[in-house]
Motif scaffolding. Structure first.
Motif, PDB file in Angstrom:
ATOM      1  N   PRO A 251      12.817  32.363  74.661  1.00 50.78           N
ATOM      2  CA  PRO A 251      14.363  32.086  74.087  1.00 50.78           C
ATOM      3  C   PRO A 251      15.362  32.268  74.695  1.00 50.78           C
ATOM      4  O   PRO A 251      16.680  31.785  75.883  1.00 50.78           O
ATOM      5  N   GLU A 252      15.133  33.786  74.924  1.00 56.28           N
ATOM      6  CA  GLU A 252      16.109  34.406  75.786  1.00 56.28           C
ATOM      7  C   GLU A 252      16.139  35.215  77.576  1.00 56.28           C
ATOM      8  O   GLU A 252      16.671  35.874  77.801  1.00 56.28           O
ATOM      9  N   VAL A 253      15.158  34.472  77.976  1.00 56.54           N
ATOM     10  CA  VAL A 253      14.507  34.540  79.224  1.00 56.54           C
ATOM     11  C   VAL A 253      15.724  33.819  80.369  1.00 56.54           C
ATOM     12  O   VAL A 253      16.725  32.713  80.190  1.00 56.54           O
ATOM     13  N   ILE A 254      16.122  34.878  81.106  1.00 54.63           N
ATOM     14  CA  ILE A 254      17.131  34.807  82.607  1.00 54.63           C
ATOM     15  C   ILE A 254      16.255  34.551  83.120  1.00 54.63           C
ATOM     16  O   ILE A 254      15.608  35.222  83.677  1.00 54.63           O
ATOM     17  N   THR A 255      16.224  33.381  84.299  1.00 52.15           N
ATOM     18  CA  THR A 255      15.621  33.724  85.168  1.00 52.15           C
ATOM     19  C   THR A 255      17.260  33.103  86.466  1.00 52.15           C
ATOM     20  O   THR A 255      18.259  32.838  86.567  1.00 52.15           O
ATOM     21  N   GLY A 256      17.068  33.704  87.576  1.00 49.37           N
ATOM     22  CA  GLY A 256      17.638  33.858  88.896  1.00 49.37           C
ATOM     23  C   GLY A 256      16.871  33.796  89.898  1.00 49.37           C
ATOM     24  O   GLY A 256      15.762  33.142  90.153  1.00 49.37           O
ATOM     25  N   GLY A 257      17.544  34.072  91.576  1.00 51.68           N
ATOM     26  CA  GLY A 257      16.990  33.698  92.457  1.00 51.68           C
ATOM     27  C   GLY A 257      17.706  33.277  93.323  1.00 51.68           C
ATOM     28  O   GLY A 257      18.684  32.863  93.424  1.00 51.68           O
ATOM     29  N   VAL A 258      17.007  32.707  94.455  1.00 50.57           N
ATOM     30  CA  VAL A 258      17.487  32.495  95.793  1.00 50.57           C
ATOM     31  C   VAL A 258      16.762  31.280  96.483  1.00 50.57           C
ATOM     32  O   VAL A 258      15.994  31.154  96.352  1.00 50.57           O
ATOM     33  N   ALA A 259      17.300  29.587  96.249  1.00 49.87           N
ATOM     34  CA  ALA A 259      16.233  28.734  96.769  1.00 49.87           C
ATOM     35  C   ALA A 259      16.155  28.280  98.330  1.00 49.87           C
ATOM     36  O   ALA A 259      15.116  28.180  98.340  1.00 49.87           O
ATOM     37  N   ALA A 260      17.023  28.800  99.103  1.00 48.79           N
ATOM     38  CA  ALA A 260      17.196  28.796 100.420  1.00 48.79           C
ATOM     39  C   ALA A 260      15.623  29.474 101.336  1.00 48.79           C
ATOM     40  O   ALA A 260      15.422  30.636 100.512  1.00 48.79           O
ATOM     41  N   PRO A 261      15.156  28.837 101.721  1.00 51.70           N
ATOM     42  CA  PRO A 261      13.387  28.951 102.002  1.00 51.70           C
ATOM     43  C   PRO A 261      13.957  30.324 103.572  1.00 51.70           C
ATOM     44  O   PRO A 261      13.043  30.403 104.048  1.00 51.70           O
ATOM     45  N   ILE A 262      14.476  31.637 103.158  1.00 52.95           N
ATOM     46  CA  ILE A 262      14.088  32.452 103.587  1.00 52.95           C
ATOM     47  C   ILE A 262      12.717  33.127 104.059  1.00 52.95           C
ATOM     48  O   ILE A 262      12.719  33.654 105.200  1.00 52.95           O
ATOM     49  N   GLY A 263      12.172  33.453 102.943  1.00 51.80           N
ATOM     50  CA  GLY A 263      11.548  33.957 102.983  1.00 51.80           C
ATOM     51  C   GLY A 263       9.622  33.544 103.349  1.00 51.80           C
ATOM     52  O   GLY A 263      10.080  32.174 103.826  1.00 51.80           O
ATOM     53  N   ARG A 264       8.523  33.952 103.399  1.00 51.87           N
ATOM     54  CA  ARG A 264       7.699  33.392 104.179  1.00 51.87           C
ATOM     55  C   ARG A 264       6.637  33.967 103.137  1.00 51.87           C
ATOM     56  O   ARG A 264       6.130  34.614 102.392  1.00 51.87           O
ATOM     57  N   ALA A 265       5.928  32.406 102.936  1.00 56.30           N
ATOM     58  CA  ALA A 265       5.030  32.368 102.021  1.00 56.30           C
ATOM     59  C   ALA A 265       2.908  32.122 102.648  1.00 56.30           C
ATOM     60  O   ALA A 265       2.840  31.360 103.157  1.00 56.30           O
ATOM     61  N   GLU A 266       2.253  33.432 103.061  1.00 54.57           N
ATOM     62  CA  GLU A 266       1.275  33.520 103.575  1.00 54.57           C
ATOM     63  C   GLU A 266       0.128  32.646 102.565  1.00 54.57           C
ATOM     64  O   GLU A 266      -0.688  33.072 101.549  1.00 54.57           O
ATOM     65  N   LEU A 267      -0.577  31.704 102.422  1.00 57.86           N
ATOM     66  CA  LEU A 267      -1.827  31.273 102.410  1.00 57.86           C
ATOM     67  C   LEU A 267      -2.694  32.015 102.298  1.00 57.86           C
ATOM     68  O   LEU A 267      -3.414  32.454 102.966  1.00 57.86           O
ATOM     69  N   VAL A 268      -3.348  32.462 100.729  1.00 60.82           N
ATOM     70  CA  VAL A 268      -3.965  33.064 100.246  1.00 60.82           C
ATOM     71  C   VAL A 268      -5.379  32.327  99.258  1.00 60.82           C
ATOM     72  O   VAL A 268      -4.934  31.335  98.713  1.00 60.82           O
ATOM     73  N   GLU A 269      -6.490  33.132  98.912  1.00 63.34           N
ATOM     74  CA  GLU A 269      -7.305  32.408  97.732  1.00 63.34           C
ATOM     75  C   GLU A 269      -6.214  32.567  96.923  1.00 63.34           C
ATOM     76  O   GLU A 269      -6.063  34.338  96.662  1.00 63.34           O
ATOM     77  N   GLY A 270      -5.975  31.596  96.286  1.00 67.57           N
ATOM     78  CA  GLY A 270      -5.581  31.233  94.527  1.00 67.57           C
ATOM     79  C   GLY A 270      -4.426  31.483  94.916  1.00 67.57           C
ATOM     80  O   GLY A 270      -3.957  31.720  93.957  1.00 67.57           O
ATOM     81  N   GLY A 271      -3.413  31.844  96.257  1.00 61.57           N
ATOM     82  CA  GLY A 271      -1.813  31.780  95.965  1.00 61.57           C
ATOM     83  C   GLY A 271      -1.419  32.007  97.955  1.00 61.57           C
ATOM     84  O   GLY A 271      -1.862  31.576  98.190  1.00 61.57           O
ATOM     85  N   TYR A 272      -0.077  33.336  97.064  1.00 61.59           N
ATOM     86  CA  TYR A 272       0.316  33.216  98.110  1.00 61.59           C
ATOM     87  C   TYR A 272       0.822  34.607  98.278  1.00 61.59           C
ATOM     88  O   TYR A 272       0.756  35.080  97.771  1.00 61.59           O
ATOM     89  N   ARG A 273       1.167  35.140  99.711  1.00 62.50           N
ATOM     90  CA  ARG A 273       0.988  37.140  99.737  1.00 62.50           C
ATOM     91  C   ARG A 273       2.874  36.538 100.430  1.00 62.50           C
ATOM     92  O   ARG A 273       3.310  36.057 101.519  1.00 62.50           O
ATOM     93  N   VAL A 274       3.414  36.626  99.808  1.00 63.39           N
ATOM     94  CA  VAL A 274       5.110  36.272  99.378  1.00 63.39           C
ATOM     95  C   VAL A 274       5.539  38.168 100.633  1.00 63.39           C
ATOM     96  O   VAL A 274       5.502  39.063  99.140  1.00 63.39           O
ATOM     97  N   THR A 275       6.684  37.480 101.259  1.00 63.73           N
ATOM     98  CA  THR A 275       7.746  38.742 101.453  1.00 63.73           C
ATOM     99  C   THR A 275       8.985  38.214 102.376  1.00 63.73           C
ATOM    100  O   THR A 275       8.684  36.966 102.430  1.00 63.73           O
ATOM    101  N   GLY A 276       9.911  38.280 102.235  1.00 59.75           N
ATOM    102  CA  GLY A 276      10.966  38.192 102.196  1.00 59.75           C
ATOM    103  C   GLY A 276      12.198  38.767 101.965  1.00 59.75           C
ATOM    104  O   GLY A 276      12.211  39.609 100.660  1.00 59.75           O
ATOM    105  N   ARG A 277      13.828  38.677 102.232  1.00 56.20           N
ATOM    106  CA  ARG A 277      14.780  39.752 101.866  1.00 56.20           C
ATOM    107  C   ARG A 277      15.431  38.072 101.165  1.00 56.20           C
ATOM    108  O   ARG A 277      16.243  37.792 102.696  1.00 56.20           O
ATOM    109  N   TRP A 278      16.292  37.888 100.141  1.00 56.48           N
ATOM    110  CA  TRP A 278      17.194  36.873 100.375  1.00 56.48           C
ATOM    111  C   TRP A 278      18.581  37.032  99.510  1.00 56.48           C
ATOM    112  O   TRP A 278      18.690  38.737  98.950  1.00 56.48           O
ATOM    113  N   GLY A 279      19.684  36.965 100.381  1.00 60.38           N
ATOM    114  CA  GLY A 279      21.197  37.320 100.045  1.00 60.38           C
ATOM    115  C   GLY A 279      21.443  36.456  98.796  1.00 60.38           C
ATOM    116  O   GLY A 279      20.513  35.096  98.313  1.00 60.38           O
ATOM    117  N   TRP A 280      22.861  37.112  98.063  1.00 56.22           N
ATOM    118  CA  TRP A 280      23.456  35.782  97.248  1.00 56.22           C
ATOM    119  C   TRP A 280      22.074  35.760  95.932  1.00 56.22           C
ATOM    120  O   TRP A 280      22.732  35.151  95.889  1.00 56.22           O
TER     121      TRP A 280
END
Length: 395
Positions: free
Chosen positions: A116-145
């Motif tokens: 109940p005390e979890v804090i989430t955050g991040g950046v919605a802008a699609p600046i990163g790249r998510a390469e499809l792999v088995e079971g999910g994605y390999r994600v690389t990115g650098r997001w500002g703000w």
């Protein structure tokens, strides 16, 4: 200060969480200089806000959240931003990022939001790249703000999905997803040396070739919410951005407060015989500021209520989405005009760091630069109102 989410009082008029925000406000205001100097929200304050439930405002009740009407979210964020713009901004980012809980697969949502005390955050802008792999994605990115990220437990980054390096297309558009990962798996870069909202810690976040399971991702563009409640039938980007005008309104209200307190005390120079409050120009400025702010707020709340009523009927139209964004942009830009006027009539007293008015000026003009409420949004909104074809996927 902790509240149970199963409160019997749940109407657009009042909610116990608003009383909590009002109770916290004076203590937050007293720490404004500390927050600004630290360039981030102090950890103890972030934890206190989390314990109070302010990051669970739009989490579904089934996951232990409050599932508040958007109008109540506006009031809570506005109250905190009136006390301190950076605090209001960090709560806005954390609380509304948590809306993704209604889009994620249930096991994933419970993994993240069972605390109940979890804090989430991040950046919605699609600046990163998510390469499809088995079971999910390999994600690389650098997001500002990445506001408030130092106090987060989980982060999310928007990314374009790729396969063998090429974008995956969905209905003629690159597929965009929000991918969740533990904060410990990201690198936070201390890049936030900004003119305003200094205490938000909105530096860069980065991941490199990070595996993210498919079930820890969702799309606010192409997927429907998995929790079938009226709040999540509200436009997705409208819900994500509902706190932006609230922050601006709170900052503008603070600017009026500060000018109102200053004007009877400060003397008109050079003779110093009469208070600034006696000047007709100051009196006119305050009257216009109050009218401008209340008008913008009334338009915002009217539009939010109208859109929410349409959401309860599952009848939200493109016109609803356009008018909602118009209300957001108008409230934010109107707030900036109010702050500008209060700063101007305050005179030289407002330029010093000790004056909250100069902080209001800097803070509100950083808020106006957010892509969801910046000037170009008016072009897109106007195209909808005029019936001109436009890309409205992000409305």
């Amino acid at each position: 200060m902790t509240l149970a989410s199963a409160s019997p009082l749940k109407t657009p008029v009042e909610h116990p969480l608003l009383a909590v925000a009002r109770e916290l406000a004076p203590r937050i205001s007293a720490r404004s200089e500390e927050i600004e100097s630290a360039r981030r929200l102090p950890a103890d304050l972030a934890h206190e806000l989390a314990r109070a439930g302010l990051f669970r405002m739009v989490v579904p009740e089934t996951y232990g959240g409050f599932e508040l009407h958007p109008a109540l979210v506006i009031e809570a964020v506005e109250t905190l931003a009136r006390a301190d713009g950076s605090t209001g901004w960090c709560v806005m980012i954390g609380a509304l990022t948590a809306m993704c809980s209604a889009w994620l697969p249930e096991p994933s949502a419970r993994t993240i939001f069972s605390n109940p005390e979890v804090i989430t955050g991040g950046v919605a802008a699609p600046i990163g790249r998510a390469e499809l792999v088995e079971g999910g994605y390999r994600v690389t990115g650098r997001w500002g703000w990445a506001s408030g990220s130092q106090n987060c437990h989980w982060l999310t980054g928007g990314a374009v999905v790729t396969k063998n390096g090429a974008p995956v297309m969905r209905e003629g558009m690159p597929e965009i997803r929000q991918l969740f990962f533990p904060m410990k798996d990201a690198t936070l870069h201390d890049t936030w040396h900004a003119s305003g909202l200094c205490g938000t810690g909105s530096g860069d976040m980065e991941v490199k070739d990070l595996f993210v399971p498919a079930e820890m991702s969702t799309s606010l563009v192409s997927e429907r919410p998995r929790v079938d409640r009226s709040l999540y039938a509200f436009p997705a980007f409208g819900l994500l951005g509902v706190g932006l005008p609230a922050v601006a309104l709170g900052i503008a209200r603070r600017a009026i407060d500060e000018l109102t307190a200053l004007a009877p005390q400060k003397k008109i120079m050079p003779l110093g015989r009469f208070p600034v409050a006696s000047r007709p120009a100051v009196q006119e400025a305050v009257a216009e500021a109050v009218a401008t702010l209340r008008s913008a707020r009334a338009f915002l709340l009217e539009t939010v209520h109208t859109t929410f009523e349409a959401a309860t009927r599952r009848e939200v139209s493109l016109r609803h989405r356009a008018e909602l964004r118009l209300a957001y942009t108008h409230a934010t830009r109107s707030s900036a005009r109010v702050v500008d006027r209060m700063y101007e009539v305050a005179g030289g007293a407002a330029v010093f760091r000790a004056s909250p008015l100069q902080r209001c000026l800097r803070d509100v003009h950083v808020a106006t630069q957010h892509a969801m409420v910046a000037q170009p949004t008016l072009e897109l909104i106007g195209s909808v109102l005029l019936g001109v074809d436009a890309n409205t996927a992000m409305l």
